[in-house]
Write a protein that holds these residues in place. Structure first.
Motif, PDB file in Angstrom:
ATOM      1  N   ASN A 142      47.131 -60.793  18.813  1.00 36.60           N
ATOM      2  CA  ASN A 142      46.176 -61.181  19.851  1.00 36.60           C
ATOM      3  C   ASN A 142      46.878 -61.339  21.201  1.00 36.60           C
ATOM      4  O   ASN A 142      46.385 -60.885  22.244  1.00 36.60           O
ATOM      5  N   VAL A 143      48.050 -61.968  21.200  1.00 35.35           N
ATOM      6  CA  VAL A 143      48.794 -62.164  22.445  1.00 35.35           C
ATOM      7  C   VAL A 143      49.273 -60.828  23.005  1.00 35.35           C
ATOM      8  O   VAL A 143      49.222 -60.594  24.233  1.00 35.35           O
ATOM      9  N   LEU A 144      49.734 -59.933  22.136  1.00 35.33           N
ATOM     10  CA  LEU A 144      50.173 -58.617  22.611  1.00 35.33           C
ATOM     11  C   LEU A 144      49.025 -57.867  23.252  1.00 35.33           C
ATOM     12  O   LEU A 144      49.193 -57.189  24.284  1.00 35.33           O
ATOM     13  N   GLU A 145      47.840 -57.960  22.668  1.00 30.65           N
ATOM     14  CA  GLU A 145      46.676 -57.301  23.266  1.00 30.65           C
ATOM     15  C   GLU A 145      46.339 -57.919  24.612  1.00 30.65           C
ATOM     16  O   GLU A 145      45.925 -57.215  25.552  1.00 30.65           O
ATOM     17  N   ALA A 146      46.537 -59.247  24.735  1.00 34.22           N
ATOM     18  CA  ALA A 146      46.296 -59.912  26.017  1.00 34.22           C
ATOM     19  C   ALA A 146      47.232 -59.384  27.085  1.00 34.22           C
ATOM     20  O   ALA A 146      46.826 -59.154  28.235  1.00 34.22           O
ATOM     21  N   VAL A 147      48.511 -59.168  26.734  1.00 32.25           N
ATOM     22  CA  VAL A 147      49.474 -58.624  27.694  1.00 32.25           C
ATOM     23  C   VAL A 147      49.080 -57.198  28.078  1.00 32.25           C
ATOM     24  O   VAL A 147      49.134 -56.810  29.261  1.00 32.25           O
ATOM     25  N   LYS A 207      41.760 -64.868  31.207  1.00 33.68           N
ATOM     26  CA  LYS A 207      42.457 -66.152  31.172  1.00 33.68           C
ATOM     27  C   LYS A 207      42.788 -66.492  29.721  1.00 33.68           C
ATOM     28  O   LYS A 207      42.087 -66.069  28.796  1.00 33.68           O
ATOM     29  N   LEU A 208      43.858 -67.260  29.563  1.00 33.60           N
ATOM     30  CA  LEU A 208      44.287 -67.701  28.240  1.00 33.60           C
ATOM     31  C   LEU A 208      44.334 -69.219  28.217  1.00 33.60           C
ATOM     32  O   LEU A 208      44.815 -69.840  29.168  1.00 33.60           O
ATOM     33  N   ARG A 228      37.040 -62.153  30.375  1.00 37.00           N
ATOM     34  CA  ARG A 228      37.339 -62.630  29.018  1.00 37.00           C
ATOM     35  C   ARG A 228      38.235 -63.861  29.103  1.00 37.00           C
ATOM     36  O   ARG A 228      39.183 -63.908  29.879  1.00 37.00           O
ATOM     37  N   VAL A 229      37.917 -64.856  28.277  1.00 37.21           N
ATOM     38  CA  VAL A 229      38.763 -66.037  28.109  1.00 37.21           C
ATOM     39  C   VAL A 229      39.240 -66.050  26.667  1.00 37.21           C
ATOM     40  O   VAL A 229      38.427 -66.160  25.740  1.00 37.21           O
ATOM     41  N   LYS A 230      40.545 -65.907  26.473  1.00 38.50           N
ATOM     42  CA  LYS A 230      41.115 -65.978  25.122  1.00 38.50           C
ATOM     43  C   LYS A 230      41.465 -67.434  24.842  1.00 38.50           C
ATOM     44  O   LYS A 230      42.274 -68.034  25.556  1.00 38.50           O
ATOM     45  N   ILE A 231      40.871 -67.980  23.801  1.00 41.81           N
ATOM     46  CA  ILE A 231      41.027 -69.395  23.462  1.00 41.81           C
ATOM     47  C   ILE A 231      41.740 -69.501  22.121  1.00 41.81           C
ATOM     48  O   ILE A 231      41.282 -68.953  21.114  1.00 41.81           O
ATOM     49  N   PHE A 232      42.865 -70.202  22.127  1.00 38.27           N
ATOM     50  CA  PHE A 232      43.659 -70.414  20.916  1.00 38.27           C
ATOM     51  C   PHE A 232      43.712 -71.904  20.592  1.00 38.27           C
ATOM     52  O   PHE A 232      43.718 -72.747  21.479  1.00 38.27           O
TER      53      PHE A 232
END
Length: 820
Positions: A564-569, A626-627, A586-590
């Protein structure tokens, strides 16, 4: 117990007076001095009073009628906050709110003052909590047995991007839901020696003389079912030293040494999952497991003998479910109780034991199938080690009688692993000591038969069955998402509150633009609530209109937060390269915790924060990405995140997730799943249809073939220029300028064996995410799919799961209709 659906007009007044009495006489507080925590305690005690009569009546009736009882043994019960759960199940919501409002107190503030019970880690513990609630809701007499951890799992804080662990203090101000039972205490022994005492010319009795003994003391929490129709018991054990103080040492001035034995013995119930990196940590974990398993068995045997008088009737009146291998030592303990303490012949005792126990397997990971060094077991539980050896001898004799020349088979099914240091295989013990062994999703169960229990399945072909996990809709829809619940009941009627299958009546409404708009409005309100939490905790502003892309679960390499993080980069790079592109905000929420000793998982958390720091501060993105990593993930935080999610990340390596329950919670609340064909994702696909889910990646068979071929991640990376660019940026320190080499080893693992197929699945995942973008851009299509996800999730009710356990494994009747 009053029926809240027809509650008397004065019920709120009566409850108000009760709350005031509890505040004054139980807590010793005045109205003017009371704080939110005091009001919570007083309200909880007042609500608890309305449960007790039914609870005691159910306990009495169970024994008067001779009903068979279920005993659920679990090292975790992640129950979360209980005030709203009890109030909702008693149907007292308006009464409690009105009573508090008349005192000038806000129910929501009171509810928030309750701490989360720190009794679990993740899915295993939350499943146990859902099952306990469904057992009560289906009127199945049951006890849950576990440990009353004083601190439980650690409290997670993040400092400079690194996870830090601190003690959880959930019991600091007391627990109003529990009843201390100091009179219910069982002696638990460790170490010592075993004496063989002749009782005849041909028979010996074995007497265990423990070197140390402590007591397990009971604390009971009533578990109320839906509409208050039935109440069961969660009994948790706390350790108490028999000799709390060496008075002679204290009087001689050794004040610390006088307490040393007490501190060591009572450490058993201090922390959930102590690190097992050290021999002392391994010993403590084994002590925990035997401590609660022995206490549970002594307790239920005592109760059974008091009512029925004969231990031989135990399988007719008792069903014991082992939740994973943690309580598997209970099989040897019941044999000890039968053979050593009640003179039941070995063969009869073994038949009794196997007919009483059943075992749920939760993992295919070999390291998660517990095993203990033989020397540790011999030192800590010498009599149990003797019993395990004898169980193994009889078991292997039976296997030899039909497979005499198959040395590989004998080694595979032995309870003792003879490889790198002899170890006791607890999964094997749980299998042969149970009459049924179940997986927790259709795929997982089939893989069990093909992998970890392949040889056992050959020897006992009918023993492995499937029971796909479920979730309680009372918690994860009615309570967590009252806005959606109101919309659903207004649209298709109140029957859905009692029958999850009734959700299918929403299907036609997925084509109603007006209903879709109202459904989306509820989601928007939930996203606004989550955005406030993110702003409050992280000082990060996120747009509720953006796609909320959520991955909330324990941090583990097989769950692939790294993917998921690699796709965010990659997405970050793509947006910067094409700033005028029509990018979906998109907001990626972990959220999730890494085990304290799991250094790679903690490094992945650090990478999330390093990437978030760069992405969130880059003005060129203009809010397109955003993350957010929300720390200290627990049930209460999940209840905020789950209703707000648009996209549910269920991206584990195929064949490695047993089931998952977060996938069910998120889909129930109208999130679309992006996931692999793993665990219960397979059954979610079957229920919601291929058009309403985003599946990507290799299948289980393809993963196995790639591993068998020795294919390295470098090949997948070489074929993906986009991934190569992402990894070069991470490897070179673009996101860690303070320590450029921080992630070199992590990237090297992807270029190497890529065991979790992060590199291998990256391009497929990227394509699936872009398909998600396209669907999001088509508002009507997205909203329709969201409605259909909710509509088709009724099958995943834990009521259905428990009804299947009751019929197929426990042979107990269901007192209330279960959704099917």
């Amino acid at each position: 117990m009053p029926n809240p659906d027809t509650a008397a007009p004065r019920d709120a007044e009566v409850l108000r007076d009760t709350i005031l009495r509890k505040l004054t006489y139980d807590l010793g507080k005045s109205r003017t001095a009371a704080r939110d925590r005091d009001w919570f305690m007083a309200t909880a005690l007042a609500v608890r009073d309305r449960i007790v009569d039914r609870w005691l009546e159910e306990l009495r009736a169970t024994y008067e009628t001779g009903a068979k009882q279920v005993y659920y043994l679990s090292l975790e019960f992640l129950v979360g906050r209980l005030l709203r759960d009890c109030v909702s199940n008693l149907r007292l919501d308006p009464v409690v709110k009105e009573a508090l409002a008349s005192l000038g107190v806000d129910f929501e503030q009171v509810r928030q003052a309750e701490p989360d019970a720190a009794l679990g880690n993740g899915g295993l513990g939350r499943l146990a909590a859902c099952f306990m609630e469904s057992l009560a809701s289906l009127s199945i007499p049951a006890f849950g047995y576990g440990i009353r951890y004083e601190h439980g799992l650690f409290r997670q804080l993040v400092r400079d991007g690194w996870q830090r662990e601190y003690p959880e203090d959930w019991l600091t101000f007391g627990n109003p839901w529990e009843y201390a039972r100091p009179e219910i205490a069982h002696d638990i022994g460790f170490g010592g020696s075993v004496e063989a005492v002749p009782v005849s010319e041909v028979r010996m009795r074995h007497v265990w003389h423990p070197a140390e003994t402590l007591q397990a003391v009971a604390y009971d929490t009533p578990v109320v079912g839906w509409r208050g129709v039935h109440v069961n018991t969660l009994r948790l054990w706390s350790a108490r030293a028999i000799d709390p103080l060496k008075l002679d040492a204290f009087n001689y001035g050794d004040h610390v040494g006088a307490l040393a034995d007490r501190v060591r013995q009572e450490s058993i119930c201090k922390v959930l999952y102590p690190s097992d990196e050290s021999p002392a940590g391994q010993e403590l974990r084994l002590r925990q497991e035997y401590f609660f398993a022995s206490a549970a068995l002594q307790d239920l045997v005592r109760r059974h003998l008091r009512v029925y008088g004969d231990l031989r009737s135990l399988p007719d009146k008792v069903a014991i479910q082992l939740n994973d291998t943690h309580p598997a030592i209970a099989i040897a303990e019941l044999m000890r109780i039968c053979v050593d303490l009640h003179d039941i012949p070995w063969d009869e005792a073994w038949e009794l034991t196997r007919n009483t126990f059943s075992y749920t397997n939760h993992t295919l990971l070999p390291e998660a199938l517990e095993s203990w060094p033989v020397p540790l077991m011999e030192r800590l539980l010498p009599r149990h080690m003797q019993i395990i050896y004898l169980i193994n001898a009889h078991h292997l004799d039976s296997v030899r009688s039909t497979h005499s020349d198959d040395g590989r088979l004998l080694a595979s099914v032995s309870l003792i692993e003879e490889g790198h240091g002899r170890r006791v295989r607890m999964g094997n013990l749980a299998f042969i000591g149970s009459h049924k062994v179940n997986g927790v999703s259709a795929l997982h169960t089939e893989l069990m038969k093909q992998t970890v229990f392949r040889d056992f399945h050959t020897l006992a072909p009918g023993r492995v069955v499937n029971k796909t996990n479920g979730i309680t809709f009372r918690r994860w829809l009615h309570q967590a998402n009252p806005g959606l619940t109101s919309l659903v009941t207004e649209t298709i009627g109140h029957r859905v509150l009692d029958d999850a299958d009734a959700l299918t009546a929403l299907v036609p409404h997925a084509d109603d633009a007006g209903f879709r708009a109202r459904f989306a409005a509820v989601k928007r309100e939930n996203k606004q609530a989550l955005a406030k939490v993110i702003r409050s905790q992280l000082d990060l502003r996120v747009d509720p209109g953006a796609l909320f892309d959520v991955q909330i679960k324990r941090i583990h390499e097989y769950k692939r937060q790294l993917l998921n993080v690699l796709e965010a980069v990659a997405l970050y790079d793509a947006i910067r390269a094409q700033p005028m592109g029509n990018w979906v905000p998109r907001v990626k929420i972990f959220a999730g915790k890494a085990a304290a000793s799991y250094h790679r998982a903690k490094l992945i958390i650090k990478l999330m924060h390093d990437v978030a720091r760069v992405v969130n501060s880059d003005p060129t993105l203009r809010g397109a990405l955003k993350l957010a990593f929300l720390p200290n993930y627990n049930v209460s935080l999940a209840e905020i995140i789950v209703p707000a999610a648009d996209l549910s990340e269920q991206i584990s390596t195929a064949g490695m997730e047993a089931s998952g329950t977060g996938n069910m919670k998120l889909a129930l609340n109208g999130a679309l799943t992006i996931g692999t064909l793993d665990g219960a994702n397979v059954e979610i696909l079957e229920q919601v249809g291929a058009d309403n889910i985003h599946i990507f990646g290799m299948t289980t068979g393809q993963v196995e073939a790639r591993r068998a071929a020795g294919t390295r991640g470098a090949e997948a990376i070489a074929a993906s220029p986009q991934l190569e660019e992402v990894l070069e940026a991470i490897e070179s320190g673009v996101f860690s300028p303070d320590e450029p080499g921080r992630y070199r080893e992590l990237v090297a693992s992807l270029r190497g064996d890529d065991f979790f197929m992060v590199a291998a699945d990256f391009d497929s995942y990227w394509a699936a995410q872009r398909a998600v973008d396209a669907r999001w851009a088509d508002t009507a299509s997205w909203q329709r799919a969201a409605v259909l996800n909710t509509a088709h999730m009724g099958w995943f009710s834990s009521d259905r799961t428990i009804a299947e356990y009751a019929a197929d494994i426990w042979q107990v009747p269901v007192g209330r209709r279960a959704s099917r």
